[in-house]
Design an enzyme around this catalytic site. Structure first.
Site, PDB file in Angstrom:
ATOM      1  N   GLU A  22       0.862  -1.173   0.000  1.00 25.40           N
ATOM      2  CA  GLU A  22       0.000   0.000   0.000  1.00 25.40           C
ATOM      3  C   GLU A  22       0.899   1.224   0.000  1.00 25.40           C
ATOM      4  O   GLU A  22       1.658   1.453   0.943  1.00 25.40           O
ATOM      5  CB  GLU A  22      -0.929   0.001   1.225  1.00 25.40           C
ATOM      6  N   ASP A  80      -5.481   9.994   9.989  1.00 24.94           N
ATOM      7  CA  ASP A  80      -4.171   9.511  10.413  1.00 24.94           C
ATOM      8  C   ASP A  80      -3.683  10.175  11.684  1.00 24.94           C
ATOM      9  O   ASP A  80      -3.936  11.354  11.933  1.00 24.94           O
ATOM     10  CB  ASP A  80      -3.147   9.751   9.299  1.00 24.94           C
TER      11      ASP A  80
END
Lengths: 270, 406
Positions: A49, A60
Site C-alpha cells: 500500500e 491519520d
C-alpha cells in the site's frame, strides 16, 4: 483476474496470510521510494500500500501526518507517485500496488486522467480513505473499467447492512479498520477483531485485510490468525522517520521489522 | 437579480445524501459513517418535534437574549450617503456572537442522544466559547481544538473557555490554524465516537452538519424578515454578511433565498489582496474540491494539496466554505466578494467611531463591504449588515497593529 485477486487466491491455496506494508510515497525523499518498495517485497510483502501524501490527513495519527509533511516538503504530487509505481514495475511485475490516500489530490488531477495514468503505470488498486461507496458512483466505474480494484474500508462501527453494501462495491479485498481511532494508536483488541472479521466473512467472500494497530510479529500473527492479511503502516513509517539520514540503514531497519512478521504469519500455516 | 428559487426547490436541498447541487455530501472515513447517519436520522425527527423546537426557542429567548435587535445605523447612513444601513445585532447575543445559536441547538441534540462528552473546533474562539458555555450550563465535558497560532492571537477567548471549564487543545500540526483544528477534532471524534458529540461551528463538514447548522442559524434571517416589516414596512434590498465557513451568512440568507429582489452579498477575507495569494477567499479565488467531509470551493494548489490561508481575522482564516454557499455562488443567487485586511480594519474603526459599536474583525469585513455597497445604492433602499460578533476579543490584535502595548 486482477493481480490482487491472483495473489490473494494463491495465498489462500497455500493457507498463508497476506502481509501488506504501507509507506508514504516520497518519504523521506521521492528518490528512495521505489528502492524502499523493493526492500519491502524482499522482506516478505505480498502487496504494497503506497500512501499518497495529503496536507490534511484526517484519519491519520501523528506518525503518518509527519510522513505526509516530509513528503510534501519535496512537492510530491499524485502524478509523481504514479511515476514511482511505473518505475517499480520495471523490476517487479508480480507484487500488487494499492494507492492509498485522500480524495482531493485525485479530484484535482481529474478522476478519468488519474484512473488512466494509474492503470497504465501498473497500479492495481485504489483505497480512498474519505470516499465511502455512497459518494463513489462517478468514480468507481472508472476504476472497474480499467481493472483497478476499488478497496473500501470497514470499521467496528459498520452495521451489517453496510458491510454487505460496501463489499458489493469492493474488489480485491476489504480493509477492516481494527479499532475506533486514527492510524498509529495502540489499542487493538484481537478478540474483538476476530469476532468482527468472522462475522464479515459470513457476509462476503472477499478476503479481509486488517489494519491499524499492528506493530510487531506478535500482533501480526494474532491478527493474521483471524483474517486473510495484515496491513502494517505506522510502525514502518516511524522507522523511516528515525532512519531518514541513511538509506541503507533504513532498508535494514525496515527489513528487520517486516521479516519477522512474515515468518510469524507463515508459521501460522504449519 | 434574476434567479428565482421556489419553495419546492429550496425544500429539496440538501438531497437525501446531503448534496447541494454538486456540493456537500459525506466524505469521511468509514468509522464515522454510522454516527453521521444516526445524527441525521435523529435530527430529522427532532426538527419536526414540537417539544424540541419549543425548548430551542425558549433557550434562544431566555438564555441567548433573542430576538437580537435590528438597528437603524442613522449616523453611518448619513456619513455613507447611500442606502439606509441597518445592523442585525448578533453581537448582543450571550457570549457575543451568532455562534451560540448553533451551539444551543447542537447541545440539545447531544443531550437527546445521551452523549456526555462534547468536542469542538474553533478559529477565533467564538465558537469555542459558545460551546464551552452551553457545556457549562448542561454539565457536559468539553474539549476545544484550536490552532496553536490562533491560541496565541485569541488569548482572551482561550482564557474564557478555560474559565468555563473547557479543555483547550492547541493544535501544532499543519498550518496551526482553523483547518488543522478541524482535522484534530475529527481525529478525536473517530477515537471517541461512542460517547462523543462533535459540535461543528460552521455550515461545513459532512452531512448533516451543513443542514443542521443552517437550520439553527436561520433564526437570524427569520427575525430580520419580521423586524424589517415591522420597522421599515418592507423587506431589505440587500443583505451583507462575512463568510469564513459561512454560518452567520447562511443563517441570514436562507430565509430570503426565495425573495429574488433581495440581493445577497457574502464577504470573504481578502487578506493582503487576492492577487497576492495571501487570503482566505475560496469562493472568490478557489476551485471545487473535497475537504473535511464535504465537496466545496477550496484554496488548494494544482496538486490538490490544501493551501495555507491568511487573514487578519482568525475566524475567516479557513481554506474551505460551506457547500450551500458554493451552490449559491454557482447558480448566481448570492454574490461573493472579498475585502482586504486593511479595508476590514477601516470598517472596524468606522463602526466603532460612528456608531459606538465595536465589531469583531470577521464582522468588520461585512461592515467594510456593506458601507461600500450602500454608497452605490439609492437613499430609499435598505441594506442590512449582519454584525455577527463583537470585537472585544480583537482588542489586542488592533492595539498591536497600532503599535500599542496593552
Amino acid at each position: 483476474m486482477s493481480r490482487i485477486e491472483g495473489v490473494m487466491k494463491a495465498l489462500k491455496e497455500q493457507n498463508r496470510k497476506a502481509l501488506i506494508p504501507y509507506i508514504t510515497a516520497g518519504d523521506p525523499h521521492p528518490d528512495v521510494t521505489v528502492d524502499l518498495m523493493h526492500t519491502l517485497v524482499r522482506a516478505g510483502a505480498d502487496i504494497i500500500e503506497l500512501g499518497v501524501p495529503f496536507s490534511d490527513p484526517m484519519a491519520d495519527g501523528p506518525v503518518i501526518q509527519l510522513a505526509c509533511e516530509r513528503s510534501l516538503k519535496h512537492g510530491t504530487s499524485l502524478r509523481q507517485v504514479i511515476g514511482m509505481v511505473k518505475e517499480f514495475r520495471k523490476q517487479d511485475d508480480q507484487t500488487p500496488v494499492v494507492l492509498m490516500g485522500y480524495l482531493n489530490p485525485m479530484e484535482a488531477m481529474g478522476y478519468e486522467v488519474f484512473a488512466e495514468a494509474a492503470a497504465d503505470a501498473g497500479v492495481d488498486g485504489v483505497l480512498t480513505v474519505d470516499l465511502p461507496p455512497e459518494e463513489a458512483d462517478d468514480v468507481a466505474p472508472l476504476f472497474t473499467k480499467r481493472n483497478l480494484d476499488a478497496i473500501f474500508l470497514l470499521a467496528p462501527t459498520t452495521i451489517d447492512e453496510r458491510v454487505r453494501a460496501i463489499a458489493e462495491h469492493s474488489s480485491g479485498y476489504v480493509y477492516y479498520v481494527s479499532f475506533k481511532g486514527v492510524t498509529g494508536a495502540a489499542k487493538i483488541n484481537v478478540d474483538e477483531v476476530a469476532e468482527k472479521v468472522a462475522h464479515i466473512h459470513e457476509m462476503t467472500a472477499l478476503p479481509v485485510g486488517v489494519g491499524f494497530g499492528i506493530r510487531d510479529a506478535e500482533t501480526a500473527a494474532a491478527v493474521g490468525r483471524v483474517s486473510d492479511g495484515v496491513i502494517v503502516g505506522s510502525v514502518l513509517v516511524d522507522t523511516i522517520a528515525r532512519n531518514q539520514a541513511d538509506t541503507e540503514e533504513l532498508k535494514r531497519a525496515l527489513t528487520d521489522l517486516l521479516h519477522p512478521m512474515r515468518e510469524a504469519l507463515d508459521s501460522l500455516a504449519s | 437579480m434574476s434567479v428565482k428559487l421556489t419553495e419546492e426547490m429550496l425544500s429539496a436541498l440538501p438531497d437525501a445524501r446531503g448534496h447541494f447541487g454538486a456540493y456537500g455530501g459525506r466524505f469521511v472515513s468509514e468509522t464515522l459513517m454510522d454516527s453521521l447517519m444516526t445524527l441525521e436520522k435523529e435530527y430529522l425527527q427532532m426538527k419536526n418535534d414540537p417539544e424540541f423546537q419549543a425548548k430551542f426557542d425558549k433557550d434562544l429567548a431566555d438564555y441567548v437574549g433573542r430576538p437580537s435587535p435590528l438597528y437603524f445605523a442613522e449616523r453611518l447612513t448619513r456619513e455613507t450617503g447611500g442606502a439606509q444601513i441597518w445592523l442585525k445585532r448578533e453581537d448582543l447575543n450571550h457570549t457575543g456572537a451568532h455562534k451560540v445559536n448553533n451551539t444551543i441547538g447542537q447541545a440539545l441534540l447531544a443531550s437527546f442522544l445521551g452523549k456526555k462528552r462534547i468536542i469542538a473546533e474553533t478559529g477565533a474562539g467564538q465558537h469555542g466559547v459558545a460551546t464551552a458555555t452551553v457545556c457549562a450550563r448542561l454539565g457536559l465535558e468539553c474539549h476545544v481544538f484550536m490552532g496553536a497560532e490562533d491560541v496565541q492571537r485569541q488569548s482572551l477567548n482561550v482564557y474564557r473557555m478555560k474559565l468555563l471549564g473547557a479543555q483547550v487543545h492547541a493544535v501544532e500540526s499543519g498550518t496551526r490554524t482553523l483547518k488543522d483544528a478541524m482535522n484534530d477534532a475529527m481525529r478525536d471524534w473517530v477515537s471517541h465516537v461512542d460517547d462523543t458529540f462533535y459540535i461543528i461551528g460552521t455550515v461545513a463538514g459532512p452531512h448533516p452538519y451543513p443542514l443542521l447548522v443552517r437550520d439553527f442559524q436561520s433564526v437570524i434571517g427569520r427575525e430580520i424578515r419580521r423586524q424589517a416589516m415591522e420597522k421599515a414596512g418592507k423587506l431589505p434590498d440587500a443583505l451583507v454578511a462575512c463568510v469564513g465557513g459561512g454560518s452567520n451568512a447562511i443563517g441570514m440568507f436562507y430565509p430570503f433565498l426565495g425573495d429574488e429582489n433581495v440581493e445577497l452579498y457574502g464577504v470573504e477575507a481578502g487578506g493582503l489582496g487576492i492577487e497576492t495569494g495571501q487570503h482566505a477567499a475560496p469562493l472568490c479565488a478557489g476551485r471545487p474540491g473535497v475537504l473535511h467531509g464535504n465537496r466545496t470551493y477550496l484554496m488548494e494548489d494544482e496538486n490538490g494539496q490544501i493551501a495555507g490561508t491568511h487573514s487578519v481575522s482568525a475566524g475567516l482564516d479557513y481554506p474551505g466554505v460551506g457547500p450551500e454557499h458554493a451552490w449559491l455562488k454557482d447558480i448566481g443567487r448570492a454574490h461573493y466578494v472579498s475585502v482586504t485586511d486593511n479595508e476590514a480594519l477601516d470598517g472596524f474603526r468606522m463602526l466603532t467611531r460612528v456608531e459606538g459599536i465595536m465589531p469583531a474583525l470577521e464582522t468588520a469585513h461585512a461592515v467594510a463591504y456593506g458601507v461600500k455597497k450602500a454608497a452605490e445604492m439609492d437613499k430609499d433602499q435598505m441594506l442590512v449588515i449582519n454584525i455577527s460578533g463583537r470585537g472585544d476579543k480583537d482588542i489586542h490584535t488592533i492595539a498591536q497593529l497600532d503599535g500599542i502595548e496593552i
